[in-house]
Scaffold this motif. Structure first.
Motif, PDB file in Angstrom:
ATOM      1  N   LYS A  11       0.920  -1.250   0.548  1.00 31.85           N
ATOM      2  CA  LYS A  11      -0.048   0.278  -0.161  1.00 31.85           C
ATOM      3  C   LYS A  11       1.106   1.244   0.395  1.00 31.85           C
ATOM      4  O   LYS A  11       0.603   2.470   0.106  1.00 31.85           O
ATOM      5  CB  LYS A  11      -0.939  -0.333   1.685  1.00 31.85           C
ATOM      6  CG  LYS A  11      -2.224  -1.049   1.152  1.00 31.85           C
ATOM      7  CD  LYS A  11      -2.842  -1.419   3.048  1.00 31.85           C
ATOM      8  CE  LYS A  11      -2.637  -1.859   3.302  1.00 31.85           C
ATOM      9  NZ  LYS A  11      -3.712  -2.483   4.545  1.00 31.85           N
ATOM     10  N   ARG A  14       3.110   4.463  -4.794  1.00 30.03           N
ATOM     11  CA  ARG A  14       2.735   5.080  -5.385  1.00 30.03           C
ATOM     12  C   ARG A  14       3.587   5.203  -6.405  1.00 30.03           C
ATOM     13  O   ARG A  14       3.818   6.242  -6.937  1.00 30.03           O
ATOM     14  CB  ARG A  14       2.332   6.498  -4.481  1.00 30.03           C
ATOM     15  CG  ARG A  14       0.977   7.154  -5.411  1.00 30.03           C
ATOM     16  CD  ARG A  14       0.921   8.222  -4.535  1.00 30.03           C
ATOM     17  NE  ARG A  14       0.205   9.383  -5.255  1.00 30.03           N
ATOM     18  CZ  ARG A  14      -0.438  10.098  -4.727  1.00 30.03           C
ATOM     19  NH1 ARG A  14      -0.389  10.056  -2.906  1.00 30.03           N
ATOM     20  NH2 ARG A  14      -1.391  11.073  -4.963  1.00 30.03           N
ATOM     21  N   GLU A  16       2.165   7.727 -10.435  1.00 31.45           N
ATOM     22  CA  GLU A  16       1.342   8.281 -11.142  1.00 31.45           C
ATOM     23  C   GLU A  16       2.093   9.227 -12.169  1.00 31.45           C
ATOM     24  O   GLU A  16       3.421   9.329 -12.134  1.00 31.45           O
ATOM     25  CB  GLU A  16       1.182  10.082 -10.067  1.00 31.45           C
ATOM     26  CG  GLU A  16       0.062   9.789  -8.915  1.00 31.45           C
ATOM     27  CD  GLU A  16      -0.035  11.354  -8.218  1.00 31.45           C
ATOM     28  OE1 GLU A  16       0.094  11.885  -8.768  1.00 31.45           O
ATOM     29  OE2 GLU A  16      -0.394  11.001  -7.064  1.00 31.45           O
TER      30      GLU A  16
END
Length: 71
Positions: A11, A14, A16
């Motif tokens: 989790k 990340r 982007e």
């Protein structure tokens, strides 16, 4: 001496991008002989050129596990 480095792809990771620029953020830990020596976060900034992603900068934190146990 066994040396290992881990990127935690759970989790905390990340990714982007907008197909021109991008960023990757993740937690990492570095181990020697089954003992964690340091850990932290890494931030990579990327740019897409000629159809390939290139890393243009890396920023990271560095916590010594001996003095600052992982939370």
């Amino acid at each position: 001496m066994k040396i290992k480095s881990y990127i935690n792809r759970d989790k905390t990771s990340r990714i982007e991008n907008d197909y021109t620029i991008g960023s990757v953020t993740f937690d990492y830990s570095f181990w020697i002989d089954n003992h964690m020596k340091n850990y932290g976060k890494e931030f990579w900034h990327l740019i897409r050129t000629d159809g390939e992603w290139k890393i243009i900068s890396v920023v990271f934190s560095y916590e010594l596990a001996e003095f600052y146990p992982e939370k």
